[in-house]
Design a protein around this motif. Structure first.
Motif, short mmCIF file in Angstrom:
data_model
loop_
_atom_site.label_atom_id
_atom_site.label_comp_id
_atom_site.label_asym_id
_atom_site.label_seq_id
_atom_site.Cartn_x
_atom_site.Cartn_y
_atom_site.Cartn_z
N LEU A 8 1.16 -1.25 -0.08
CA LEU A 8 0.13 0.14 0.27
C LEU A 8 0.35 1.07 0.22
CD1 LEU A 8 -2.46 2.01 0.81
CD2 LEU A 8 -2.38 1.29 2.80
N VAL A 9 0.77 1.67 -0.94
CA VAL A 9 1.49 3.32 -1.25
C VAL A 9 0.17 4.74 -0.37
CG1 VAL A 9 2.76 4.88 -2.37
CG2 VAL A 9 3.09 2.51 -2.67
N ARG A 10 1.03 4.87 0.39
CA ARG A 10 -0.57 5.99 0.77
C ARG A 10 0.08 7.16 0.96
NH1 ARG A 10 1.31 7.32 6.63
NH2 ARG A 10 1.23 4.87 7.27
N PRO A 11 -0.24 7.99 2.13
CA PRO A 11 0.57 9.57 1.84
C PRO A 11 1.06 9.18 3.59
CG PRO A 11 -2.04 9.90 1.19
CD PRO A 11 -1.62 8.48 1.70
N ILE A 70 -1.28 12.47 8.80
CA ILE A 70 -1.99 11.55 9.55
C ILE A 70 -3.36 11.05 9.14
CG2 ILE A 70 -3.65 11.95 11.51
CD1 ILE A 70 -2.28 14.74 12.21
N GLN A 71 -4.54 11.63 8.04
CA GLN A 71 -5.57 10.44 7.47
C GLN A 71 -4.52 9.32 6.71
OE1 GLN A 71 -8.32 11.93 7.02
NE2 GLN A 71 -8.01 13.25 8.84
N GLY A 72 -3.20 9.17 6.75
CA GLY A 72 -2.68 8.70 6.06
C GLY A 72 -2.37 7.38 6.42
N ASP A 73 -2.12 7.77 7.73
CA ASP A 73 -1.81 6.94 8.77
C ASP A 73 -3.25 5.80 9.24
OD1 ASP A 73 0.64 8.24 8.80
OD2 ASP A 73 0.36 9.00 11.05
N GLN A 74 -3.84 6.67 9.00
CA GLN A 74 -5.21 5.40 8.95
C GLN A 74 -5.25 3.42 7.73
OE1 GLN A 74 -9.05 7.46 9.65
NE2 GLN A 74 -8.68 7.56 11.42
N MET A 75 -4.84 4.06 6.90
CA MET A 75 -5.14 3.48 5.69
C MET A 75 -4.61 2.29 5.75
SD MET A 75 -4.52 5.97 2.43
CE MET A 75 -5.49 7.70 2.39
N PRO A 76 -3.16 2.58 6.47
CA PRO A 76 -3.46 0.36 6.55
C PRO A 76 -4.03 -1.07 7.24
CG PRO A 76 -1.09 1.53 7.12
CD PRO A 76 -2.15 2.68 6.92
N SER A 77 -4.63 0.04 8.39
CA SER A 77 -5.44 -1.11 8.63
C SER A 77 -6.65 -1.52 8.94
CB SER A 77 -6.35 0.31 10.95
OG SER A 77 -6.56 0.49 10.51
N SER A 137 -3.26 5.40 -2.97
CA SER A 137 -4.14 5.72 -2.84
C SER A 137 -3.79 7.16 -1.94
CB SER A 137 -5.21 5.68 -1.62
OG SER A 137 -6.12 6.45 -1.47
N LEU A 138 -3.61 7.93 -3.32
CA LEU A 138 -2.51 9.43 -3.35
C LEU A 138 -3.02 10.61 -3.70
CD1 LEU A 138 0.62 8.08 -3.94
CD2 LEU A 138 0.55 8.97 -1.48
N SER A 146 -6.03 0.80 -6.95
CA SER A 146 -6.13 1.58 -5.55
C SER A 146 -7.93 2.01 -5.41
CB SER A 146 -6.15 3.11 -7.01
OG SER A 146 -6.43 4.36 -6.28
N VAL A 147 -8.23 3.18 -5.30
CA VAL A 147 -9.40 3.78 -5.17
C VAL A 147 -10.01 4.71 -6.03
CG1 VAL A 147 -9.05 2.62 -2.48
CG2 VAL A 147 -8.72 5.05 -3.00
N LEU A 148 -11.47 5.19 -6.15
CA LEU A 148 -11.79 6.15 -6.70
C LEU A 148 -11.78 6.98 -6.47
CD1 LEU A 148 -15.17 4.27 -8.52
CD2 LEU A 148 -12.97 5.85 -9.76
N GLY A 149 -11.40 8.61 -6.97
CA GLY A 149 -10.82 9.70 -6.20
C GLY A 149 -9.56 10.03 -6.49
N SER A 150 -8.37 8.60 -6.36
CA SER A 150 -7.31 8.87 -6.41
C SER A 150 -6.81 8.20 -8.60
CB SER A 150 -6.41 8.11 -5.45
OG SER A 150 -6.43 8.32 -4.24
N VAL A 151 -8.17 6.96 -8.33
CA VAL A 151 -7.94 6.76 -10.13
C VAL A 151 -9.26 7.18 -10.89
CG1 VAL A 151 -7.50 5.41 -11.53
CG2 VAL A 151 -5.69 5.47 -10.05
N GLY A 152 -9.53 7.60 -11.83
CA GLY A 152 -11.17 8.00 -12.95
C GLY A 152 -10.81 7.46 -13.67
N GLN A 153 -11.53 7.85 -14.40
CA GLN A 153 -11.71 7.54 -16.15
C GLN A 153 -11.03 8.17 -16.71
OE1 GLN A 153 -13.69 5.31 -18.02
NE2 GLN A 153 -12.09 5.62 -19.08
#
Length: 448
Positions: free
Chosen positions: A185-188, A191-198, A259-260, A285-292
Motif C-alpha cells: 500500500l502506497v499512501r500519504p 495523519i489521514q494516511g496513517d489510518q489507511m494500513p489498518s 491512494s495519493l 487504487s480507489v476512486l478519487g485517486s484513480v478515475g476514468q
C-alpha cells in the motif's frame, strides 16, 4: 480518537451577514445573466424565503483539488431554481476555496455562519477539526461531505452519504484478497494516511491474506521512484528486471495499490517507467485517486491501469442511474469543464443535494416553511422517511439505530462499496450491485 458520542449541540441565533467574502461566491441561480427567465421560474415576489447553503472544496492547490464539487452545487441550484425552487424556496449556493489548509477551512465555515447558511452540503476538506467547530457552535448541519476527515464520522451534526476512506480501503482490501497473495500500500505520510494500513488490512484479512507492506509517500511528490522500488521489493518483485520475481519467474499474485489523491498519477507514472512495457505486478487504487479521466490520460487500454482493481462508493459512471445528474450538467453547467460526471466528488455533491432537497420537502409536508439549521437537523435526526437517492446508494437515514458499530467512525450509515475494474481502457463494474463491508469494518474494531 474514540467512538464516543457527543450530545447534539443546539443552534444559537444566527449571526448577521457580514461583508462580501473574498474566497466565497454567492450564486443566486435564478438570476442567470443573459438567459432571461427560465421555464418554471416564479416571479420576482417569491412566496417563500430563499435558502442559503455553502459548498466548499480545495482548488488550485499542490495537493488534492475538487473544483467540480462547488461547480456541481451551482449547476444544481440553477436547475432547481429553474423549476421554482425546492417547494417554492429558491436556493442560494455560496462557494469557498478550502485551499487544503486548516485555517482556510475554518474561514470557509465561519463565512457559512456569517452569511446565514442553513447547511454545508457536499463539501471536501481533510481538516474536520477546523471546520466542524464553527458549524457546531451555530448548529449548522454538514450534509454529505466527501468523507475525507474523521470528524465527518464523529460529529453529531455530520450526515455522511458514504463510508468515506474507511469503506474504500476496507473494500479495496477485500477486492484484492481474491487475487493477490502479496500487497503493498502506497499512501500519504499524513495523519489521514496513517489510518489507511489498518483499514486495507481489515479487508485483506477477511480473505485470509497477510497485511500489506506499508509504503509512506509525500502527498505532493513529483517523483515516486523510491516508493515504487520499495513497493515492488515489498511484494517480492525486482524492478531491475521489470517485475519478475527474485526467483526468476513472474511475481504472480503481487499487487500494488496506491491512494495519493491527485498525485496518484505521478506515482503510477514512476511505476510504469520502472516496469517498462511488461508489468508483472497488478495495480489497484480507489476512486478519487484513480478515475476514468486518469485512465484516459495515461494511455487507456495500453496504460498502466489496464486490468486494475478499483474500489468506489457508487455505481460506475456509465450506469443509467446517473442519467438525471448528467442531464442537469448538460442543461445547467454551461460547459463548465470543472465538472466531470465520473468524478466521485461531483457524484457525492449530487447525492448530498438530493438529501437536502428531500429534507426540505419533508419539512414542507409538515407545514414547516421556516427552513433553519435546527429544523434541518431535526428532520435529519428523526428519519421519518429514508432518503431515496435513485439507487446510487442504499436508502439513507441517520437515526441512532442506523449508525454502524464501526470503531472511530460512529456516524457511518452506509457501509457499501462497488468493485470496478479497468477493461479495454474503461472503468466497468467488476460485479453487480453493492458490496457491504460493514462486518469487515466492525471486525477491525474487535481486532485492534
Amino acid at each position: 480518537m474514540t467512538g464516543r458520542r457527543r450530545s447534539s449541540p443546539r443552534p444559537f441565533a444566527q449571526a448577521p451577514a457580514v461583508g462580501a467574502a473574498v474566497a466565497c461566491t454567492a450564486v443566486i441561480a435564478s438570476l442567470l445573466s443573459g438567459c432571461g427567465s427560465l421555464p418554471g421560474v416564479s416571479g420576482g415576489s417569491g412566496e417563500k424565503d430563499p435558502i442559503t447553503v455553502m459548498t466548499w472544496a480545495p482548488e488550485d492547490t499542490k495537493a488534492t483539488n475538487m473544483p467540480g464539487m462547488p461547480a456541481m452545487a451551482q449547476a444544481y441550484a440553477r436547475w432547481v431554481n429553474s423549476r421554482g425552487g425546492i417547494r417554492g424556496h429558491h436556493l442560494r449556493v455560496l462557494t469557498c476555496n478550502e485551499q487544503n489548509d486548516s485555517v482556510a477551512a475554518a474561514q470557509c465555515a465561519q463565512r457559512a455562519v456569517d452569511r446565514g447558511a442553513v447547511a454545508v452540503v457536499g463539501s471536501y476538506s481533510q481538516f474536520g477539526r477546523a471546520f466542524m467547530s464553527p458549524l457546531e457552535v451555530k448548529g449548522i448541519p454538514f450534509i454529505g461531505g466527501y468523507g475525507a476527515s474523521d470528524e465527518e464520522f464523529e460529529s453529531p451534526l455530520s450526515y455522511p452519504v458514504n463510508g468515506g476512506q474507511a469503506s474504500l480501503l476496507a473494500g479495496n482490501g477485500r477486492q484484492l484478497a481474491r487475487d493477490c497473495r502479496r500487497v503493498a500500500l502506497v499512501r500519504p505520510d499524513t495523519i489521514q494516511g496513517d489510518q489507511m494500513p489498518s483499514l486495507l488490512n481489515s479487508g485483506l484479512e477477511s480473505g485470509s491474506r497477510h497485511p500489506a507492506k506499508d509504503i509512506k509517500a509525500p502527498e505532493d511528490g513529483t517523483d515516486y521512484s523510491s516508493e515504487v522500488n520499495r513497493a515492488l521489493d515489498g511484494v517480492g518483485a525486482d524492478p531491475a528486471v521489470y517485475g519478475t520475481s527474485k526467483a526468476g519467474g513472474k511475481a504472480e499474485g503481487s499487487c500494488v495499490t496506491a491512494s495519493l489523491g491527485d498525485h496518484t498519477d505521478v506515482f503510477f507514472d514512476s511505476f510504469r517507467r520502472l516496469q517498462e512495457d511488461s508489468p508483472k505486478v497488478r495495480v489497484a487504487s480507489v476512486l478519487g485517486s484513480v478515475g476514468q479521466a486518469l485512465v484516459n490520460r495515461t494511455g487507456g487500454r495500453s496504460g498502466p491501469f489496464e486490468g486494475a482493481d478499483i474500489t468506489g462508493w457508487y455505481p460506475v459512471a456509465g450506469d443509467s442511474r446517473w442519467a438525471p445528474m448528467r442531464k442537469v450538467i448538460h442543461d445547467f453547467a454551461f460547459n463548465d469543464n470543472r465538472i466531470d460526471p465520473a468524478d466521485q466528488g461531483v457524484q457525492t455533491t449530487w447525492i448530498a443535494y438530493t438529501v437536502l432537497r428531500s429534507m426540505i420537502e419533508q419539512l414542507d409536508d409538515k407545514g414547516v416553511e421556516d427552513i433553519t439549521p435546527h429544523s434541518l437537523q431535526t428532520a435529519l435526526d428523526s428519519g421519518d422517511r429514508a432518503v431515496d437517492t435513485g439507487g446510487l446508494t442504499p436508502k439513507l437515514s441517520w437515526r441512532e439505530d442506523d449508525m454502524l458499530a464501526v470503531q472511530d467512525f460512529p456516524r457511518i450509515v452506509n457501509g457499501t462499496v462497488t468493485y470496478q475494474v479497468v477493461r479495454d481502457g474503461e472503468l466497468v463494474a467488476a460485479q453487480h450491485g453493492f458490496v457491504n463491508v460493514t462486518k469487515t469494518l466492525e471486525r477491525r474494531r474487535a481486532d485492534s
